[in-house]
Write a protein that holds these residues in place. Structure first.
Motif, PDB file in Angstrom:
ATOM      1  N   LEU A 127       0.822  -1.213   0.000  1.00  0.00           N
ATOM      2  CA  LEU A 127       0.000   0.000   0.000  1.00  0.00           C
ATOM      3  C   LEU A 127       0.853   1.259   0.000  1.00  0.00           C
ATOM      4  O   LEU A 127       0.544   2.241  -0.667  1.00  0.00           O
ATOM      5  N   ARG A 128       1.935   1.237   0.756  1.00  0.00           N
ATOM      6  CA  ARG A 128       2.768   2.430   0.892  1.00  0.00           C
ATOM      7  C   ARG A 128       3.469   2.789  -0.413  1.00  0.00           C
ATOM      8  O   ARG A 128       4.022   3.884  -0.545  1.00  0.00           O
ATOM      9  N   GLU A 129       3.479   1.874  -1.382  1.00  0.00           N
ATOM     10  CA  GLU A 129       4.134   2.115  -2.661  1.00  0.00           C
ATOM     11  C   GLU A 129       3.197   2.708  -3.706  1.00  0.00           C
ATOM     12  O   GLU A 129       3.633   3.057  -4.797  1.00  0.00           O
ATOM     13  N   LEU A 130       1.927   2.816  -3.386  1.00  0.00           N
ATOM     14  CA  LEU A 130       0.921   3.192  -4.374  1.00  0.00           C
ATOM     15  C   LEU A 130       0.767   4.701  -4.502  1.00  0.00           C
ATOM     16  O   LEU A 130       1.062   5.459  -3.578  1.00  0.00           O
ATOM     17  N   SER A 131       0.235   5.118  -5.644  1.00  0.00           N
ATOM     18  CA  SER A 131      -0.184   6.507  -5.814  1.00  0.00           C
ATOM     19  C   SER A 131      -1.466   6.739  -5.019  1.00  0.00           C
ATOM     20  O   SER A 131      -2.111   5.789  -4.545  1.00  0.00           O
ATOM     21  N   GLY A 132      -1.864   7.988  -4.904  1.00  0.00           N
ATOM     22  CA  GLY A 132      -3.085   8.297  -4.160  1.00  0.00           C
ATOM     23  C   GLY A 132      -4.313   7.629  -4.733  1.00  0.00           C
ATOM     24  O   GLY A 132      -5.137   7.070  -3.994  1.00  0.00           O
ATOM     25  N   GLY A 133      -4.444   7.650  -6.065  1.00  0.00           N
ATOM     26  CA  GLY A 133      -5.604   7.034  -6.695  1.00  0.00           C
ATOM     27  C   GLY A 133      -5.607   5.523  -6.552  1.00  0.00           C
ATOM     28  O   GLY A 133      -6.658   4.902  -6.320  1.00  0.00           O
ATOM     29  N   GLN A 134      -4.435   4.889  -6.678  1.00  0.00           N
ATOM     30  CA  GLN A 134      -4.330   3.438  -6.521  1.00  0.00           C
ATOM     31  C   GLN A 134      -4.687   3.017  -5.099  1.00  0.00           C
ATOM     32  O   GLN A 134      -5.419   2.042  -4.881  1.00  0.00           O
ATOM     33  N   ARG A 135      -4.174   3.758  -4.142  1.00  0.00           N
ATOM     34  CA  ARG A 135      -4.469   3.455  -2.740  1.00  0.00           C
ATOM     35  C   ARG A 135      -5.954   3.607  -2.450  1.00  0.00           C
ATOM     36  O   ARG A 135      -6.555   2.791  -1.745  1.00  0.00           O
ATOM     37  N   GLN A 136      -6.567   4.646  -3.014  1.00  0.00           N
ATOM     38  CA  GLN A 136      -7.994   4.857  -2.793  1.00  0.00           C
ATOM     39  C   GLN A 136      -8.805   3.695  -3.356  1.00  0.00           C
ATOM     40  O   GLN A 136      -9.772   3.237  -2.741  1.00  0.00           O
ATOM     41  N   ARG A 137      -8.410   3.200  -4.530  1.00  0.00           N
ATOM     42  CA  ARG A 137      -9.116   2.055  -5.113  1.00  0.00           C
ATOM     43  C   ARG A 137      -8.983   0.811  -4.240  1.00  0.00           C
ATOM     44  O   ARG A 137      -9.929   0.036  -4.095  1.00  0.00           O
TER      45      ARG A 137
END
Length: 212
Positions: A127-137
Motif C-alpha cells: 500500500l505504501r508504494e501506491l499513488s493516491g488514486g491506486q491506494r484509494q481504489r
C-alpha cells in the motif's frame, strides 16, 4: 414498503468544546443513496463517523436498525499504511471474520472486486508504494467487498480519474439495487447526481452548524 435502516434526530457534536454539528436530522432507507455535501470544515466526516458509530453525539440520537451490518470507508486511513500489507491482503481484510478462515466465496468476492477496480496488476504491491488514486481504489475494494446493509463512505472518489469514478458509481448503484443503503460525503457534483437525497451541511452561522 420503505424500510428505515438508520435514523439521526437532532444530532449535535462538540470537539474539545467547539461546536462541529448542530441539530442534524436525517432518515436513511434501504435501497437508497444519500450524499452529504458541504464546504471543507462543515462537519461531513464527523457526521459520517457519528452515523457509523465511531463517535457518539454530544446530544440527539442515532439509531441503526437491529442486525444491520455496516461498512465504513473513512477519509483518513494513515494507520493502515504503517502495516506491510499488499493490495490483495488489504482487500481480503474486508472479508475477514475472527471465527473462520476465508472460504471460496470470500476469495471469489475479493477477485471480483479487484477486477472491477482494476487492481489485479497491483495485487502484490505494498500500500505504501501506491499513488493516491491506486491506494484509494484498494481501500474502496476493501470496503465494497464486505457484505453490508449500510455502506458509509467519506469522499469515495477523491484522487480517482474519470474511468475509476465511473466504476465506483456503478458499484455503488449495484449495492443500492441489491437493497443496501449507501451514504457518502462528496465535493464532486457528479457524485451528487447519483443520490436519491442530498443533505447539505451549510457551515457555521453565528457559531452554529446547520444542516439543510
Amino acid at each position: 414498503m420503505s424500510i428505515e435502516v438508520l435514523t439521526a434526530e437532532h444530532v449535535a457534536f462538540r470537539y474539545a468544546g467547539t461546536p462541529v454539528l448542530h441539530d442534524v436530522s436525517l432518515r436513511v432507507e434501504a435501497a437508497s443513496m444519500v450524499v452529504v455535501t458541504g464546504a471543507n470544515g462543515s462537519g461531513k466526516s464527523t457526521l459520517l463517523h457519528l452515523l457509523a458509530g465511531v463517535e457518539e453525539p454530544t446530544s440527539g440520537s442515532i439509531r441503526r436498525r437491529t442486525g444491520c451490518r455496516l461498512a465504513l470507508l473513512p477519509q483518513r486511513t494513515s494507520g493502515i499504511d504503517a502495516l506491510p500489507l499488499t493490495v490483495a491482503e488489504c482487500v481480503q481484510i474486508g472479508r475477514f471474520t475472527p471465527w473462520r478462515r476465508l472460504g471460496r466465496s470470500d476469495r471469489a468476492a475479493v477477485a471480483t472486486i479487484m477486477e472491477r477496480l482494476d487492481l489485479g496488476p497491483l495485487a502484490h504491491r505494498r500500500l505504501r508504494e501506491l499513488s493516491g488514486g491506486q491506494r484509494q481504489r484498494a481501500l474502496l475494494a476493501q470496503t465494497l467487498v464486505q457484505v453490508a446493509d449500510i455502506y458509509v463512505l467519506d469522499e469515495p472518489t477523491v484522487a480517482l480519474d474519470a474511468a475509476s469514478r465511473l466504476h465506483v458509481h456503478e458499484l455503488l448503484a449495484e449495492r443500492v439495487r441489491a437493497g443496501a443503503a449507501v451514504i457518502f460525503a462528496s465535493h464532486d457534483t457528479t457524485d451528487a447526481t447519483l443520490a436519491d437525497r442530498t443533505v447539505r451541511l451549510a457551515g457555521i452561522t453565528g457559531g452554529t452548524l446547520l444542516a439543510t
